[in-house]
Design a protein around this motif. Structure first.
Motif, short mmCIF file in Angstrom:
data_model
loop_
_atom_site.label_atom_id
_atom_site.label_comp_id
_atom_site.label_asym_id
_atom_site.label_seq_id
_atom_site.Cartn_x
_atom_site.Cartn_y
_atom_site.Cartn_z
N MET A 76 42.70 6.83 -124.07
CA MET A 76 42.74 6.32 -122.70
C MET A 76 43.65 7.21 -121.84
N LEU A 77 43.11 7.62 -120.69
CA LEU A 77 43.91 8.28 -119.67
C LEU A 77 44.33 7.18 -118.69
N ALA A 78 45.60 7.12 -118.38
CA ALA A 78 46.04 6.03 -117.50
C ALA A 78 47.33 6.41 -116.77
N ARG A 79 47.55 5.71 -115.66
CA ARG A 79 48.81 5.82 -114.92
C ARG A 79 49.72 4.68 -115.34
N ASN A 80 51.02 4.84 -115.11
CA ASN A 80 51.94 3.74 -115.42
C ASN A 80 51.55 2.47 -114.67
N SER A 81 51.04 2.64 -113.46
CA SER A 81 50.67 1.47 -112.65
C SER A 81 49.43 0.76 -113.19
N ASP A 82 48.74 1.37 -114.17
CA ASP A 82 47.56 0.75 -114.78
C ASP A 82 47.92 -0.18 -115.93
N VAL A 83 49.22 -0.43 -116.15
CA VAL A 83 49.62 -1.07 -117.40
C VAL A 83 48.91 -2.40 -117.68
N SER A 130 43.91 13.64 -106.42
CA SER A 130 44.23 13.21 -107.79
C SER A 130 42.94 12.84 -108.55
N TYR A 131 41.97 12.27 -107.85
CA TYR A 131 40.69 11.96 -108.52
C TYR A 131 40.02 13.24 -108.99
N ARG A 132 40.10 14.28 -108.16
CA ARG A 132 39.52 15.57 -108.54
C ARG A 132 40.25 16.17 -109.74
N ASN A 133 41.59 16.06 -109.74
CA ASN A 133 42.35 16.53 -110.91
C ASN A 133 41.86 15.83 -112.18
N MET A 134 41.68 14.51 -112.05
CA MET A 134 41.26 13.69 -113.20
C MET A 134 39.88 14.13 -113.68
N CYS A 135 38.95 14.35 -112.75
CA CYS A 135 37.58 14.74 -113.14
C CYS A 135 37.57 16.10 -113.83
N ILE A 155 32.94 7.79 -101.92
CA ILE A 155 34.01 7.19 -102.72
C ILE A 155 34.91 8.27 -103.32
N TYR A 156 36.22 8.07 -103.22
CA TYR A 156 37.25 9.03 -103.63
C TYR A 156 37.11 10.39 -102.93
N GLY A 157 36.37 10.44 -101.81
CA GLY A 157 36.09 11.70 -101.13
C GLY A 157 37.34 12.44 -100.68
N VAL A 217 38.10 5.13 -123.42
CA VAL A 217 38.26 3.77 -122.89
C VAL A 217 39.07 3.86 -121.61
N GLU A 218 38.71 3.06 -120.63
CA GLU A 218 39.45 3.02 -119.36
C GLU A 218 40.16 1.67 -119.20
N PRO A 219 41.13 1.62 -118.31
CA PRO A 219 41.76 0.32 -118.01
C PRO A 219 40.72 -0.70 -117.51
N ASP A 220 40.92 -1.94 -117.90
CA ASP A 220 40.11 -3.08 -117.44
C ASP A 220 38.62 -2.97 -117.69
N LEU A 232 47.09 9.23 -122.57
CA LEU A 232 47.52 10.43 -121.87
C LEU A 232 47.76 10.11 -120.39
N ASN A 233 48.69 10.90 -119.80
CA ASN A 233 49.09 10.69 -118.42
C ASN A 233 49.70 12.01 -117.95
N GLU A 234 49.50 12.37 -116.70
CA GLU A 234 50.14 13.62 -116.25
C GLU A 234 51.63 13.43 -115.99
N GLU A 235 52.06 12.16 -115.93
CA GLU A 235 53.49 11.86 -115.83
C GLU A 235 53.96 11.25 -117.15
N GLU A 292 31.23 -3.39 -120.23
CA GLU A 292 31.28 -3.58 -118.77
C GLU A 292 32.42 -2.78 -118.18
N HIS A 293 32.07 -2.02 -117.17
CA HIS A 293 33.07 -1.39 -116.29
C HIS A 293 32.60 -1.78 -114.90
N ASN A 294 33.43 -2.42 -114.17
CA ASN A 294 33.08 -2.92 -112.85
C ASN A 294 32.33 -1.83 -112.05
P1 GDP Z 1 36.42 5.27 -111.50
O1 GDP Z 1 36.10 4.59 -112.79
O2 GDP Z 1 35.53 6.44 -111.23
O3 GDP Z 1 36.51 4.32 -110.34
O4 GDP Z 1 37.88 5.93 -111.65
P2 GDP Z 1 39.22 5.34 -112.28
O5 GDP Z 1 40.23 5.08 -111.23
O6 GDP Z 1 38.92 4.24 -113.24
O7 GDP Z 1 39.75 6.61 -113.10
C1 GDP Z 1 39.10 7.07 -114.26
C2 GDP Z 1 40.09 7.20 -115.41
O8 GDP Z 1 41.09 8.15 -115.08
C3 GDP Z 1 40.85 5.92 -115.74
O9 GDP Z 1 41.14 5.94 -117.13
C4 GDP Z 1 42.13 6.05 -114.93
O10 GDP Z 1 43.18 5.34 -115.50
C5 GDP Z 1 42.37 7.55 -115.01
N1 GDP Z 1 43.01 8.13 -113.81
C6 GDP Z 1 42.49 8.27 -112.56
N2 GDP Z 1 43.33 8.90 -111.74
C7 GDP Z 1 44.43 9.18 -112.47
C8 GDP Z 1 45.68 9.83 -112.19
O11 GDP Z 1 45.95 10.31 -111.09
N3 GDP Z 1 46.58 9.94 -113.23
C9 GDP Z 1 46.31 9.43 -114.48
N4 GDP Z 1 47.23 9.56 -115.42
N5 GDP Z 1 45.16 8.82 -114.77
C10 GDP Z 1 44.23 8.69 -113.79
#
Ligand code: GDP
Ligand code: MN
Length: 336
Positions: free
Chosen positions: A33-40, A126-131, A120-122, A153-156, A65-68, A294-296
Motif C-alpha cells: 500500500m502506498l499511503a500518506r500519513n493523513s490516510d491512516v 502530487s497525483y502526477r508524482n504518484m502515477c 479530475i486531479y487535473g 491495496v489502497e486506503p478504504d 510506502l510513502n514519500e515522507e 470495491e473502490h469508490n
Molecule cells: P484515486 O484512486 O485515483 O482517486 O487516487 P488516490 O487518492 O486513492 O491515490 C492512489 C493511491 O496513491 C492511494 O494508495 C493513495 O494513498 C496514494 N497516494 C496518492 N497521492 C499520494 C501522495 O501524494 N503521497 C503518498 N504517499 N501517497 C499518495
C-alpha cells in the motif's frame, strides 16, 4: 469496577488455528500500500478488511510506502491490525518528484488547461508524482526487490468475499503476469498523446510485442486508435519481474522521456494495462471473478453464483460494475 478488574479472563479465549501458511506452500509475495500519513484511518480499514477476508489465513507480509517518513501514529495503528509481518518504507526522492528536465512552464500550462476543463486531479502535481511512481518505480524500491509478486491495496477499499484461495500461487502455477477485477474507460483528456507514444515504441521495438497479445481488448481497429480500456489499477496482483524486465523497462523509459506524466496526466492504469496487453500473451492476464472488490464508486461482485455463495460475499451481484455502460468487460470478453 475498573476496566482491568472486569476484563474477560484468559480461560474464555480460544487459541488461534495453526496458520495455514506454516503448513503449506506459499509464494514470494507481499501486499503493498502506498499511503500518506493523513490516510491512516482509511488505511487501517483496508488492512482490517483484507486481513479478515484473506490474509489472517495466509499471513503474507505487508509493505507500506510513502514519500515522507511514516508517523509513529500511522505505524502503530496499522501494525495493530496486521497479524503477520509489516515493513514501512520511504520512497527515494528521485523516484517521486518531478524531474528537473521537465519544462515546468509547459507542465503548468497543461495543469491549468485541465483545471479549466474540470479534469479530475487535473491541477495536482502530487497525483502526477504518484502515477509516475506507480508506473515505473515502486518495484525498484529496496524493500520490494526481494519479492516477485505484489497485491496492490489502497486506503478504504472493500473486499466483499472470503478469499480462501491463494491468488499468488494460482497465478504462479498458471503462468499469469497480471490480474484485475474491474476494467473501464480512461478519461481521454488525461492521455491525449499516450497512444501515439505507444505506437512509436512498438514500431521501433516490434520484438517485444507478444504473438497472442490483447490488442483486441484495447483497440477497435487493430491498434490504429486506443479505445481507452484499461484495468483499474487500484487493485492489481502482478509479477514484478515483468515490470523489471527489458520490454517494460524500455517502454517506461520511452514514455517517461515524452514527459506525458507531467505535461498531460498519464495514469499508471493505462500504462500498466497497455504494457501487459501488448508484451504478454492475453492468457497471462487474469480476471479474478471470485474476488469481490470495491473502490469508490465501483464494485465488482462475483458473477458466478457458486463463487458468490462459496465466498460468503456480502455484495449485490446485480450492482456489479462488470456490465455497466462504463465497463470494458465486453472488450475483455470478446478476446476470450
Ligand atoms: P484515486 O484512486 O485515483 O482517486 O487516487 P488516490 O487518492 O486513492 O491515490 C492512489 C493511491 O496513491 C492511494 O494508495 C493513495 O494513498 C496514494 N497516494 C496518492 N497521492 C499520494 C501522495 O501524494 N503521497 C503518498 N504517499 N501517497 C499518495
Ligand atoms: Mn484510490
Amino acid at each position: 469496577g475498573s476496566a482491568e478488574a472486569d476484563a474477560v479472563p484468559n480461560e474464555y479465549y480460544r487459541p488461534a488455528e495453526p496458520p495455514s501458511h506454516l503448513l503449506t506452500r506459499r509464494a514470494n509475495a507481499t501486499i503493498l500500500m502506498l499511503a500518506r500519513n493523513s490516510d491512516v484511518n482509511d488505511a487501517v480499514r483496508s488492512v482490517r478488511r483484507l486481513e479478515d477476508r484473506f490474509n489472517k489465513k495466509f499471513g503474507y507480509p505487508w509493505v507500506f510506502l510513502n514519500e515522507e517518513p511514516f508517523s509513529d501514529e500511522f505505524k502503530t495503528r496499522v501494525s495493530n491490525v496486521i497479524n503477520g509481518e509489516v515493513t514501512f518504507g520511504q520512497v527515494p526522492r528521485e523516484h517521486w518528484y518531478q524531474p528537473d528536465w521537465i519544462d515546468e512552464d509547459k507542465a503548468r500550462a497543461g495543469r491549468e488547461k485541465m483545471v479549466e476543463d474540470n479534469i479530475i486531479y487535473g491541477g495536482s502535481v502530487s497525483y502526477r508524482n504518484m502515477c509516475r511512481f506507480n508506473s515505473g518505480f515502486f518495484y525498484r524500491h529496496p524493500i520490494l526487490e526481494q519479492y516477485k509478486w505484489y497485491w496492490r491495496v489502497e486506503p478504504d477499499v472493500h473486499f466483499h468475499c472470503d478469499i480462501d484461495f491463494d491468488p499468488f500461487l494460482y497465478m504462479e502455477d498458471h503462468n499469469k503476469t497480471y490480474a484485475f477485477t474491474i476494467t473501464m474507460y480512461e478519461y481521454e483528456a488525461t492521455i491525449p498523446t499516450l497512444w501515439q507514444s505507444v505506437k512509436e515504441f512498438i514500431q521501433e521495438n516490434p520484438q517485444y510485442v507478444a504473438k497472442n497479445n490483447a490488442m483486441g481488448y484495447m483497440s477497435e481497429n487493430g491498434g490504429d486508435t486506443y479505445n481507452l480500456c484499461h484495468f483499474w489499477s487500484n487493485f492489481e496482483i502482478a509479477n514484478m519481474d515483468f515490470w523489471r524486465g527489458e520490454a517494460y523497462s524500455k517502454f517506461f523509459e520511452h514514455l517517461d522521456n515524452k514527459g506525458g506524466f507531467y505535461y498531460e496526466r498519464w495514469g499508471d492504469a493505462p500504462v500498466h494495462s497497455i504494457a501487459v496487453s501488448l508484451f504478454q500473451s492475453k492468457d497471462q492476464i487474469h480476471f479474478f471473478d471470485e474476488i469481490g472488490y470495491e473502490h469508490n464508486p465501483y464494485t465488482h461482485c462475483p458473477r458466478s453464483d457458486s463463487a458468490w455463495s462459496r465466498g460468503k460475499c456480502g455484495c449485490d451481484q446485480q450492482k456489479s460494475f462488470d456490465y455497466d455502460g462504463y465497463s470494458c468487460m465486453r472488450q475483455w470478453d470478446r478476446i476470450q
